[in-house]
Design a protein around this motif. Structure first.
Motif, PDB file in Angstrom:
ATOM      1  N   ILE A 105       0.822  -1.210   0.000  1.00 14.06           N
ATOM      2  CA  ILE A 105       0.000   0.000   0.000  1.00 14.06           C
ATOM      3  C   ILE A 105       0.859   1.265   0.000  1.00 14.06           C
ATOM      4  CG2 ILE A 105      -1.948  -1.133   1.138  1.00 14.06           C
ATOM      5  CD1 ILE A 105      -1.135   0.349   3.726  1.00 14.06           C
ATOM      6  N   LYS A 235      -5.246  -7.853   1.679  1.00 10.97           N
ATOM      7  CA  LYS A 235      -5.940  -7.395   0.478  1.00 10.97           C
ATOM      8  C   LYS A 235      -7.205  -6.616   0.817  1.00 10.97           C
ATOM      9  CE  LYS A 235      -7.076  -7.178  -3.915  1.00 10.97           C
ATOM     10  NZ  LYS A 235      -6.353  -6.270  -4.843  1.00 10.97           N
ATOM     11  N   ASP A 237      -7.779  -4.753   3.170  1.00 11.45           N
ATOM     12  CA  ASP A 237      -7.474  -3.462   3.787  1.00 11.45           C
ATOM     13  C   ASP A 237      -6.693  -2.538   2.855  1.00 11.45           C
ATOM     14  OD1 ASP A 237      -8.673  -4.101   6.252  1.00 11.45           O
ATOM     15  OD2 ASP A 237      -6.894  -5.206   6.883  1.00 11.45           O
ATOM     16  N   GLU A 238      -6.643  -2.863   1.584  1.00  7.77           N
ATOM     17  CA  GLU A 238      -5.822  -2.108   0.639  1.00  7.77           C
ATOM     18  C   GLU A 238      -6.196  -0.629   0.584  1.00  7.77           C
ATOM     19  OE1 GLU A 238      -4.120  -2.614  -3.926  1.00  7.77           O
ATOM     20  OE2 GLU A 238      -5.823  -3.831  -3.252  1.00  7.77           O
ATOM     21  N   GLU A 239      -7.475  -0.323   0.712  1.00  2.71           N
ATOM     22  CA  GLU A 239      -7.931   1.067   0.651  1.00  2.71           C
ATOM     23  C   GLU A 239      -8.340   1.605   2.021  1.00  2.71           C
ATOM     24  OE1 GLU A 239      -7.544   2.687  -2.083  1.00  2.71           O
ATOM     25  OE2 GLU A 239      -6.972   0.884  -3.219  1.00  2.71           O
ATOM     26  N   ASN A 240      -7.989   0.923   3.077  1.00  2.00           N
ATOM     27  CA  ASN A 240      -8.341   1.330   4.433  1.00  2.00           C
ATOM     28  C   ASN A 240      -7.835   2.754   4.703  1.00  2.00           C
ATOM     29  OD1 ASN A 240      -7.761   1.680   7.396  1.00  2.00           O
ATOM     30  ND2 ASN A 240      -8.742  -0.314   7.492  1.00  2.00           N
ATOM     31  N   GLU A 241      -8.740   3.667   5.032  1.00  2.30           N
ATOM     32  CA  GLU A 241      -8.381   5.080   5.200  1.00  2.30           C
ATOM     33  C   GLU A 241      -7.393   5.294   6.341  1.00  2.30           C
ATOM     34  OE1 GLU A 241     -11.768   7.603   5.475  1.00  2.30           O
ATOM     35  OE2 GLU A 241     -12.594   7.002   3.520  1.00  2.30           O
ATOM     36  N   GLN A 244      -4.038   4.295   5.109  1.00  3.05           N
ATOM     37  CA  GLN A 244      -3.551   5.262   4.127  1.00  3.05           C
ATOM     38  C   GLN A 244      -2.972   6.499   4.824  1.00  3.05           C
ATOM     39  OE1 GLN A 244      -3.175   4.860   0.883  1.00  3.05           O
ATOM     40  NE2 GLN A 244      -4.050   2.792   0.967  1.00  3.05           N
ATOM     41  N   LYS A 277       3.253   4.115  -4.496  1.00  2.00           N
ATOM     42  CA  LYS A 277       3.320   2.654  -4.304  1.00  2.00           C
ATOM     43  C   LYS A 277       3.536   1.946  -5.634  1.00  2.00           C
ATOM     44  CE  LYS A 277      -1.549   1.283  -4.649  1.00  2.00           C
ATOM     45  NZ  LYS A 277      -2.632   0.511  -4.039  1.00  2.00           N
TER      46      LYS A 277
END
Length: 277
Positions: A105, A235, A237-241, A244, A277
């Motif tokens: 990420i 996977k 949690d790839e876009e977990n704010e 990020q 990334k």
């Protein structure tokens, strides 16, 4: 009347105190803890990120592991939330072997692999039959063999691309004895071998400054991209704010300064060269 006024004042004061306590508790309850797995004990860079994340009510708990076999397993088993110790090739190989879905990420640093020795000052001094230790895992072992090739010591089968093994050595004019060890042992083996290929983090932990102490250092260029160190999540949690935000906090000028100070220029901020990334 005076008694009534005093009672009302006391009640109002108590209400303000309770409100203040309630407000403090609410603030504390917003703090979110994220467990980050790392390898080794020198984590000044992540400690600086941890300090800055406190302002965002994020408590980054740094979990130290002793070798490369543990953090991915812990992440897959949800014992930790993120890890930061590996490059993309290592991660890809782990996912294939263990049927996991772990993803990058965020980029962190490019940390060149180096050849070190307590017996010689230049790779050209290696004699016939000299012994060289390399990491024994598939990706770092392959990378080490490619490093020995770039140093002009051996040649490997080009069809194996970035993951050759000792069985893929096609030319070894010095009859070098290549000994495979756990990556954590490569620095400790220096007294027993003529030279050792050591990962940057392990070298720093052992007290080396890669740019000063390595007798041969891996070049950092476009071919280094597969070896950029990364922040890894599951996977789902790839876009977990929240995660990020941790990537954002890492990829800052303040972090760059700590990287330069602690590595003495041996590690390069990868997000500036290769993107987020």
């Amino acid at each position: 009347m005076k008694k009534t006024v005093k009672i009302l004042a006391a009640v109002a004061l108590a209400g303000l105190v309770l409100a203040g306590c309630s407000s403090g508790s609410a603030k504390n309850s917003k703090t979110e803890t994220v467990k980050l797995g790392v390898v080794g004990a020198n984590n000044e860079v992540w400690e600086s990120v941890k300090d800055r994340l406190k302002d965002e009510d994020i408590d980054l708990e740094i979990i130290e592991f002793s070798d490369y076999t543990q953090p991915n397993a812990a992440l897959a088993e949800k014992e930790i939330d993120l890890n930061s110790f590996q490059h993309q090739i290592f991660l890809d190989n782990y996912n294939t072997e263990h049927k996991t879905e772990l993803v990058s990420i965020g980029n962190t640093v490019s940390a060149p692999l180096g050849i070190y020795s307590e017996k010689i000052k230049d790779v050209k001094e290696l004699k016939d039959g000299a012994e060289i230790a390399i990491p024994n895992d598939t990706t770092n072992g392959g990378r080490a063999l490619l490093l020995l090739q770039s140093a002009g010591l051996i040649k490997v089968d080009p069809t194996k691309q970035q993951t050759p093994t000792v069985n893929d050595v096609t030319e070894n004019k010095l009859n070098l004895k290549i000994t495979e060890l756990d990556a954590a042992q490569t620095a400790r083996a220096l007294q027993d071998v003529d030279a050792s290929v050591i990962n940057s983090g392990m070298a720093v932990d052992a007290g080396f400054v890669p740019t000063e102490d390595a007798i041969y250092l891996e070049p950092v260029d476009e071919t280094s991209k597969p070896y950029v160190n990364i922040i890894v999540a599951r996977k789902e949690d790839e876009e977990n704010e929240l995660y990020q935000k941790i990537v954002d906090a890492y990829q800052q000028e303040e972090t760059k300064k700590v990287i330069e100070e602690t590595s003495k220029g041996s590690s390069v901020p990868a997000w500036e060269t290769f993107g987020r990334k």
